[in-house]
Design a protein around this motif. Structure first.
Motif, PDB file in Angstrom:
ATOM      1  N   TYR A  21     -10.588   1.559   0.624  1.00  0.00           N
ATOM      2  CA  TYR A  21     -10.144   0.773  -0.555  1.00  0.00           C
ATOM      3  C   TYR A  21      -8.817   1.370  -1.057  1.00  0.00           C
ATOM      4  O   TYR A  21      -7.899   0.595  -1.328  1.00  0.00           O
ATOM      5  N   VAL A  23      -6.447   2.898   0.656  1.00  0.00           N
ATOM      6  CA  VAL A  23      -5.314   2.726   1.423  1.00  0.00           C
ATOM      7  C   VAL A  23      -5.038   0.964   1.361  1.00  0.00           C
ATOM      8  O   VAL A  23      -3.938   0.605   1.576  1.00  0.00           O
ATOM      9  N   ALA A  24      -6.130   0.165   1.547  1.00  0.00           N
ATOM     10  CA  ALA A  24      -6.036  -1.310   1.366  1.00  0.00           C
ATOM     11  C   ALA A  24      -5.393  -1.749   0.175  1.00  0.00           C
ATOM     12  O   ALA A  24      -4.413  -2.534  -0.084  1.00  0.00           O
ATOM     13  N   GLU A  25      -5.669  -1.167  -1.176  1.00  0.00           N
ATOM     14  CA  GLU A  25      -5.161  -1.474  -2.197  1.00  0.00           C
ATOM     15  C   GLU A  25      -3.683  -0.950  -2.274  1.00  0.00           C
ATOM     16  O   GLU A  25      -3.050  -1.774  -3.015  1.00  0.00           O
ATOM     17  N   SER A  26      -3.447   0.439  -1.751  1.00  0.00           N
ATOM     18  CA  SER A  26      -1.984   0.599  -1.762  1.00  0.00           C
ATOM     19  C   SER A  26      -1.011  -0.460  -0.747  1.00  0.00           C
ATOM     20  O   SER A  26       0.106  -0.473  -1.024  1.00  0.00           O
ATOM     21  N   ARG A  27      -1.643  -0.735   0.015  1.00  0.00           N
ATOM     22  CA  ARG A  27      -1.017  -1.623   1.225  1.00  0.00           C
ATOM     23  C   ARG A  27      -0.635  -2.805   0.872  1.00  0.00           C
ATOM     24  O   ARG A  27       0.174  -3.687   0.924  1.00  0.00           O
ATOM     25  N   TRP A  28      -1.989  -3.850   0.394  1.00  0.00           N
ATOM     26  CA  TRP A  28      -2.266  -5.013   0.257  1.00  0.00           C
ATOM     27  C   TRP A  28      -2.165  -5.572  -1.223  1.00  0.00           C
ATOM     28  O   TRP A  28      -1.964  -6.701  -1.594  1.00  0.00           O
ATOM     29  N   ARG A  29      -2.259  -4.500  -2.120  1.00  0.00           N
ATOM     30  CA  ARG A  29      -2.652  -4.886  -3.504  1.00  0.00           C
ATOM     31  C   ARG A  29      -3.638  -5.893  -3.807  1.00  0.00           C
ATOM     32  O   ARG A  29      -3.721  -6.557  -4.740  1.00  0.00           O
ATOM     33  N   ALA A  34      -9.661  -5.519   1.383  1.00  0.00           N
ATOM     34  CA  ALA A  34     -10.449  -4.264   1.505  1.00  0.00           C
ATOM     35  C   ALA A  34     -11.863  -4.730   1.781  1.00  0.00           C
ATOM     36  O   ALA A  34     -12.606  -4.146   2.670  1.00  0.00           O
TER      37      ALA A  34
END
Length: 111
Positions: A21, A23-29, A34
């Motif tokens: 989460y 990583v996904a949050e920082s990448r795709w917001r 995620a």
């Protein structure tokens, strides 16, 4: 030993989901991405384990049980419904269910 295996697997699976989460949050917001990815990836891995005959409680019940998340998927859909975006909520649920089942079947067949 089974209870300890499940508990350890669950702890590690929950931590892996949390890191996923982050990583996904920082990448795709977008936290819904995620949730979708952990659910379909987890479904694929579960299909591979079962298809290969590996019924490890550490991996299936513990790690992957904690890694995947039905409840967060439901919460994400309910938020869409509360926002009046029924199409997004239903599409999200359908993508999770169809994607997860499809990848499970694919992995089960391949392995």
């Amino acid at each position: 030993m089974t209870g300890i295996e499940i508990a350890l697997g669950g702890f590690l699976g929950a931590m892996a989901r949390y890191l996923f989460y982050l990583v996904a949050e920082s990448r795709w917001r977008q936290p819904k991405i995620a949730t979708f990815l952990v659910n379909v990836l987890g479904s694929f891995i579960i299909g591979a384990f079962i298809g290969s005959g590996n019924l490890s409680v550490f991996w299936l019940t513990g790690f992957l049980g904690a890694f995947t998340t039905f409840s967060t998927m439901a919460l994400d859909a309910v938020k869409d419904f509360e926002d009046g975006d029924w199409f997004a909520g239903i599409s999200y649920l359908a993508a999770n269910l169809i994607g997860g089942l499809g990848l499970f079947i694919l992995a089960y067949t391949l392995f």
